[in-house]
Design an enzyme around this catalytic site. Structure first.
Site, short mmCIF file in Angstrom:
data_model
loop_
_atom_site.label_atom_id
_atom_site.label_comp_id
_atom_site.label_asym_id
_atom_site.label_seq_id
_atom_site.Cartn_x
_atom_site.Cartn_y
_atom_site.Cartn_z
N LYS A 1 33.88 58.78 7.74
CA LYS A 1 35.00 58.04 7.11
C LYS A 1 34.66 56.57 6.92
O LYS A 1 35.27 55.68 7.52
CB LYS A 1 36.28 58.22 7.93
N ASP B 1 34.56 49.77 4.64
CA ASP B 1 33.98 48.44 4.87
C ASP B 1 33.89 47.74 3.53
O ASP B 1 34.38 48.25 2.52
CB ASP B 1 32.60 48.60 5.54
O1 C5P Z 1 39.63 72.03 15.31
P1 C5P Z 1 40.27 71.80 13.98
O2 C5P Z 1 40.25 73.00 13.07
O3 C5P Z 1 41.64 71.17 14.11
O4 C5P Z 1 39.31 70.71 13.30
C1 C5P Z 1 39.65 70.08 12.09
C2 C5P Z 1 38.66 69.00 11.80
O5 C5P Z 1 39.06 68.29 10.65
C3 C5P Z 1 38.51 67.96 12.90
O6 C5P Z 1 37.15 67.57 12.93
C4 C5P Z 1 39.36 66.80 12.45
O7 C5P Z 1 38.86 65.56 12.88
C5 C5P Z 1 39.24 66.90 10.93
N1 C5P Z 1 40.36 66.32 10.19
C6 C5P Z 1 41.67 66.71 10.36
N2 C5P Z 1 42.67 66.15 9.63
C7 C5P Z 1 42.39 65.21 8.74
C8 C5P Z 1 41.08 64.81 8.54
C9 C5P Z 1 40.06 65.39 9.28
O8 C5P Z 1 41.93 67.60 11.17
N3 C5P Z 1 43.36 64.72 8.00
#
Ligand code: C5P
Length: 234
Positions: free
Chosen positions: A59, A62
Protein backbone atom coordinates in the site's frame (compact mmCIF):
# COMPACT_ATOMS: atom_id res chain seq x y z
CA UNK A 1 -11.21 -14.91 -12.05
CA UNK A 2 -8.19 -15.39 -9.82
CA UNK A 3 -8.01 -16.48 -6.21
CA UNK A 4 -5.12 -14.77 -4.40
CA UNK A 5 -4.06 -16.35 -1.12
CA UNK A 6 -3.08 -13.82 1.57
CA UNK A 7 0.13 -15.21 3.07
CA UNK A 8 -0.40 -13.49 6.43
CA UNK A 9 2.02 -15.74 8.31
CA UNK A 10 5.02 -14.88 10.45
CA UNK A 11 7.71 -17.33 9.39
CA UNK A 12 9.33 -18.46 6.16
CA UNK A 13 8.82 -22.02 7.36
CA UNK A 14 5.05 -21.59 7.53
CA UNK A 15 5.05 -19.76 4.18
CA UNK A 16 6.90 -22.67 2.60
CA UNK A 17 4.55 -25.27 4.13
CA UNK A 18 1.58 -23.49 2.55
CA UNK A 19 3.32 -23.06 -0.81
CA UNK A 20 4.24 -26.75 -0.93
CA UNK A 21 0.75 -27.85 0.04
CA UNK A 22 -1.07 -25.53 -2.37
CA UNK A 23 1.28 -25.71 -5.36
CA UNK A 24 -0.73 -26.55 -8.48
CA UNK A 25 -4.00 -25.47 -6.86
CA UNK A 26 -3.33 -21.81 -6.03
CA UNK A 27 -1.22 -19.78 -8.43
CA UNK A 28 -1.36 -16.26 -6.90
CA UNK A 29 -0.13 -15.17 -3.45
CA UNK A 30 -0.30 -11.90 -1.54
CA UNK A 31 2.82 -10.89 0.36
CA UNK A 32 1.82 -8.10 2.72
CA UNK A 33 3.31 -5.81 5.32
CA UNK A 34 3.84 -8.48 7.96
CA UNK A 35 5.70 -11.05 5.90
CA UNK A 36 7.60 -8.48 3.86
CA UNK A 37 8.71 -6.48 6.92
CA UNK A 38 9.92 -9.66 8.58
CA UNK A 39 11.54 -11.41 5.63
CA UNK A 40 11.68 -8.99 2.68
CA UNK A 41 12.80 -10.27 -0.72
CA UNK A 42 13.19 -13.82 0.62
CA UNK A 43 9.41 -14.10 1.10
CA UNK A 44 8.80 -12.97 -2.49
CA UNK A 45 11.52 -15.21 -3.95
CA UNK A 46 10.05 -18.23 -2.17
CA UNK A 47 6.68 -17.79 -3.91
CA UNK A 48 8.49 -17.53 -7.24
CA UNK A 49 10.53 -20.63 -6.40
CA UNK A 50 7.27 -22.59 -6.08
CA UNK A 51 6.01 -21.20 -9.40
CA UNK A 52 3.55 -18.71 -7.90
CA UNK A 53 2.85 -15.09 -8.80
CA UNK A 54 3.12 -12.33 -6.21
CA UNK A 55 0.81 -9.47 -5.33
CA UNK A 56 3.02 -7.24 -3.17
CA UNK A 57 0.54 -5.52 -0.87
CA UNK A 58 2.57 -2.73 0.75
CA UNK A 59 0.00 0.00 0.00
CA UNK A 60 2.43 2.65 -1.22
CA UNK A 61 1.63 6.22 -0.12
CA UNK A 62 4.30 8.92 -0.46
CA UNK A 63 5.44 11.77 -2.67
CA UNK A 64 5.26 10.94 -6.41
CA UNK A 65 8.97 10.36 -6.98
CA UNK A 66 9.35 8.03 -4.00
CA UNK A 67 6.36 5.95 -5.07
CA UNK A 68 7.62 5.79 -8.66
CA UNK A 69 10.97 4.48 -7.40
CA UNK A 70 9.24 1.93 -5.19
CA UNK A 71 7.16 0.71 -8.16
CA UNK A 72 10.39 0.35 -10.14
CA UNK A 73 11.94 -1.71 -7.31
CA UNK A 74 8.81 -3.89 -7.17
CA UNK A 75 9.29 -4.56 -10.87
CA UNK A 76 12.88 -5.63 -10.15
CA UNK A 77 11.55 -8.05 -7.50
CA UNK A 78 9.52 -9.67 -10.28
CA UNK A 79 6.11 -9.25 -8.65
CA UNK A 80 3.00 -9.27 -10.79
CA UNK A 81 1.13 -6.51 -8.96
CA UNK A 82 1.50 -3.94 -6.17
CA UNK A 83 -0.98 -1.86 -4.20
CA UNK A 84 -1.00 1.85 -3.55
CA UNK A 85 -3.28 4.19 -1.60
CA UNK A 86 -5.30 6.36 -3.96
CA UNK A 87 -5.29 9.01 -1.18
CA UNK A 88 -1.80 9.83 -2.48
CA UNK A 89 -3.42 11.98 -5.15
CA UNK A 90 -3.40 12.27 -8.93
CA UNK A 91 0.28 13.27 -9.09
CA UNK A 92 1.37 10.20 -7.17
CA UNK A 93 -0.83 7.89 -9.26
CA UNK A 94 0.44 9.41 -12.52
CA UNK A 95 4.05 8.97 -11.38
CA UNK A 96 3.42 5.32 -10.49
CA UNK A 97 1.60 4.60 -13.77
CA UNK A 98 4.38 6.23 -15.82
CA UNK A 99 7.03 3.72 -14.64
CA UNK A 100 7.84 1.31 -17.52
CA UNK A 101 7.97 -1.60 -17.34
CA UNK A 102 6.03 -1.98 -14.13
CA UNK A 103 3.80 -4.40 -12.21
CA UNK A 104 0.03 -3.97 -12.33
CA UNK A 105 -1.11 -1.23 -9.97
CA UNK A 106 -4.07 -1.87 -7.70
CA UNK A 107 -5.50 1.06 -5.76
CA UNK A 108 -6.93 1.12 -2.24
CA UNK A 109 -9.80 3.59 -1.90
CA UNK A 110 -10.94 3.84 1.75
CA UNK A 111 -9.71 1.06 4.04
CA UNK A 112 -12.60 -1.15 5.10
CA UNK A 113 -11.56 -0.57 8.71
CA UNK A 114 -12.54 3.13 8.42
CA UNK A 115 -16.00 4.57 8.98
CA UNK A 116 -17.59 7.98 8.34
CA UNK A 117 -16.39 9.27 11.71
CA UNK A 118 -12.77 8.49 10.86
CA UNK A 119 -12.74 10.48 7.63
CA UNK A 120 -14.46 13.50 9.23
CA UNK A 121 -11.01 14.91 10.07
CA UNK A 122 -10.59 15.65 6.35
CA UNK A 123 -14.08 16.94 5.66
CA UNK A 124 -16.86 17.24 8.22
CA UNK A 125 -19.54 16.10 5.76
CA UNK A 126 -17.52 13.30 4.13
CA UNK A 127 -19.12 9.86 3.83
CA UNK A 128 -17.27 6.67 2.99
CA UNK A 129 -19.25 5.75 -0.18
CA UNK A 130 -18.70 9.15 -1.81
CA UNK A 131 -14.98 9.06 -0.92
CA UNK A 132 -14.72 5.55 -2.38
CA UNK A 133 -16.35 6.72 -5.59
CA UNK A 134 -14.11 9.79 -5.95
CA UNK A 135 -10.90 7.89 -5.25
CA UNK A 136 -11.79 4.92 -7.46
CA UNK A 137 -12.64 7.20 -10.38
CA UNK A 138 -9.43 9.19 -9.96
CA UNK A 139 -7.35 5.99 -9.89
CA UNK A 140 -9.10 4.43 -12.84
CA UNK A 141 -8.95 7.45 -15.15
CA UNK A 142 -5.23 7.73 -14.43
CA UNK A 143 -4.61 4.20 -15.65
CA UNK A 144 -4.38 1.80 -12.69
CA UNK A 145 -5.35 -1.83 -13.39
CA UNK A 146 -7.60 -2.59 -10.42
CA UNK A 147 -9.60 -1.10 -7.56
CA UNK A 148 -9.25 -2.85 -4.18
CA UNK A 149 -12.58 -2.68 -2.38
CA UNK A 150 -15.25 -4.69 -0.62
CA UNK A 151 -17.80 -6.70 -2.60
CA UNK A 152 -20.52 -4.19 -1.69
CA UNK A 153 -18.46 -1.37 -3.17
CA UNK A 154 -18.13 -3.26 -6.47
CA UNK A 155 -21.85 -2.90 -6.98
CA UNK A 156 -21.81 0.77 -5.98
CA UNK A 157 -18.93 1.55 -8.35
CA UNK A 158 -20.37 -0.39 -11.28
CA UNK A 159 -23.69 1.43 -10.84
CA UNK A 160 -21.96 4.81 -10.52
CA UNK A 161 -19.58 4.43 -13.48
CA UNK A 162 -21.19 1.95 -15.90
CA UNK A 163 -19.10 3.27 -18.81
CA UNK A 164 -15.70 2.83 -17.11
CA UNK A 165 -15.57 -1.00 -17.00
CA UNK A 166 -13.51 -0.98 -13.77
CA UNK A 167 -11.68 -4.13 -12.63
CA UNK A 168 -11.80 -5.13 -8.97
CA UNK A 169 -9.70 -6.90 -6.35
CA UNK A 170 -11.92 -7.95 -3.47
CA UNK A 171 -10.80 -9.10 0.01
CA UNK A 172 -13.16 -10.09 2.83
CA UNK A 173 -14.26 -13.33 1.13
CA UNK A 174 -15.87 -15.88 3.45
CA UNK A 175 -17.50 -19.17 2.44
CA UNK A 176 -20.89 -19.65 4.10
CA UNK A 177 -20.50 -21.13 7.58
CA UNK A 178 -16.84 -20.12 7.96
CA UNK A 179 -15.70 -17.67 10.68
CA UNK A 180 -15.74 -14.03 9.63
CA UNK A 181 -12.80 -13.21 11.95
CA UNK A 182 -12.45 -9.41 11.98
CA UNK A 183 -14.00 -8.98 8.53
CA UNK A 184 -17.36 -7.21 8.45
CA UNK A 185 -18.40 -6.50 4.88
CA UNK A 186 -17.93 -10.04 3.61
CA UNK A 187 -19.03 -11.86 0.47
CA UNK A 188 -19.06 -15.58 -0.35
CA UNK A 189 -16.81 -17.00 -3.10
CA UNK A 190 -19.96 -18.01 -4.99
CA UNK A 191 -21.38 -14.47 -4.94
CA UNK A 192 -18.01 -13.07 -6.03
CA UNK A 193 -18.01 -15.51 -8.97
CA UNK A 194 -21.59 -14.61 -9.88
CA UNK A 195 -20.63 -10.91 -9.87
CA UNK A 196 -17.75 -11.64 -12.24
CA UNK A 197 -15.13 -10.11 -9.92
CA UNK A 198 -11.65 -10.40 -11.47
CA UNK A 199 -9.58 -11.12 -8.37
CA UNK A 200 -10.51 -12.20 -4.85
CA UNK A 201 -8.14 -12.18 -1.88
CA UNK A 202 -8.67 -14.77 0.81
CA UNK A 203 -6.48 -15.65 3.77
CA UNK A 204 -7.51 -17.24 7.03
CA UNK A 205 -10.31 -19.50 5.71
CA UNK A 206 -7.47 -21.34 3.92
CA UNK A 207 -4.33 -20.64 5.97
CA UNK A 208 -5.99 -21.47 9.32
CA UNK A 209 -8.01 -24.44 8.05
CA UNK A 210 -7.03 -27.86 9.43
CA UNK A 211 -6.47 -28.89 5.80
CA UNK A 212 -5.61 -25.82 3.67
CA UNK A 213 -5.66 -27.82 0.42
CA UNK A 214 -9.16 -29.11 1.05
CA UNK A 215 -10.33 -25.62 2.05
CA UNK A 216 -8.88 -24.21 -1.18
CA UNK A 217 -10.55 -26.92 -3.27
CA UNK A 218 -13.91 -26.30 -1.56
CA UNK A 219 -13.69 -22.57 -2.30
CA UNK A 220 -12.72 -23.13 -5.94
CA UNK A 221 -15.56 -25.63 -6.27
CA UNK A 222 -18.03 -23.10 -4.84
CA UNK A 223 -16.84 -20.53 -7.40
CA UNK A 224 -17.20 -22.99 -10.28
CA UNK A 225 -20.65 -24.13 -9.16
CA UNK A 226 -21.78 -20.49 -9.07
CA UNK A 227 -20.27 -19.65 -12.45
CA UNK A 228 -18.80 -22.41 -14.64
CA UNK A 229 -16.51 -19.91 -16.36
CA UNK A 230 -15.34 -18.45 -13.01
CA UNK A 231 -11.78 -19.67 -13.23
CA UNK A 232 -11.08 -18.63 -16.79
CA UNK A 233 -8.20 -16.17 -17.07
CA UNK A 234 -9.10 -12.52 -16.56
O1 C5P B 1 -7.68 -13.62 6.32
P1 C5P B 1 -8.49 -12.76 5.40
O2 C5P B 1 -9.22 -13.52 4.32
O3 C5P B 1 -9.40 -11.79 6.16
O4 C5P B 1 -7.40 -11.88 4.65
C1 C5P B 1 -7.75 -10.81 3.80
C2 C5P B 1 -6.51 -10.08 3.39
O5 C5P B 1 -6.87 -8.93 2.65
C3 C5P B 1 -5.65 -9.57 4.54
O6 C5P B 1 -4.30 -9.67 4.14
C4 C5P B 1 -6.03 -8.11 4.68
O7 C5P B 1 -4.96 -7.32 5.15
C5 C5P B 1 -6.37 -7.74 3.25
N1 C5P B 1 -7.30 -6.62 3.12
C6 C5P B 1 -8.55 -6.60 3.68
N2 C5P B 1 -9.38 -5.53 3.50
C7 C5P B 1 -8.98 -4.49 2.78
C8 C5P B 1 -7.73 -4.50 2.19
C9 C5P B 1 -6.89 -5.59 2.37
O8 C5P B 1 -8.93 -7.57 4.33
N3 C5P B 1 -9.81 -3.49 2.58
Amino acid sequence: MTLILALDVDTILREEELLKRLKGTITHYKVGLRLFTAHGKRAVDLVHHYGGKVFLDLKFLDIPQTVAHAVHEAQRLGVESVSLHLWGGAGMIEAAVSVQPRPKLWGVTVLTSLQDKDIKVFNSTAKVPSMVKKLAKMGWVHGIEGIICSGQEVELLRRSFPHLDMRFVVPGIRPAGVKRNDQRRTMTPGDAARLGIGHIVIGRPITMAPDPLKAAHDILREMLDASPSALEAT
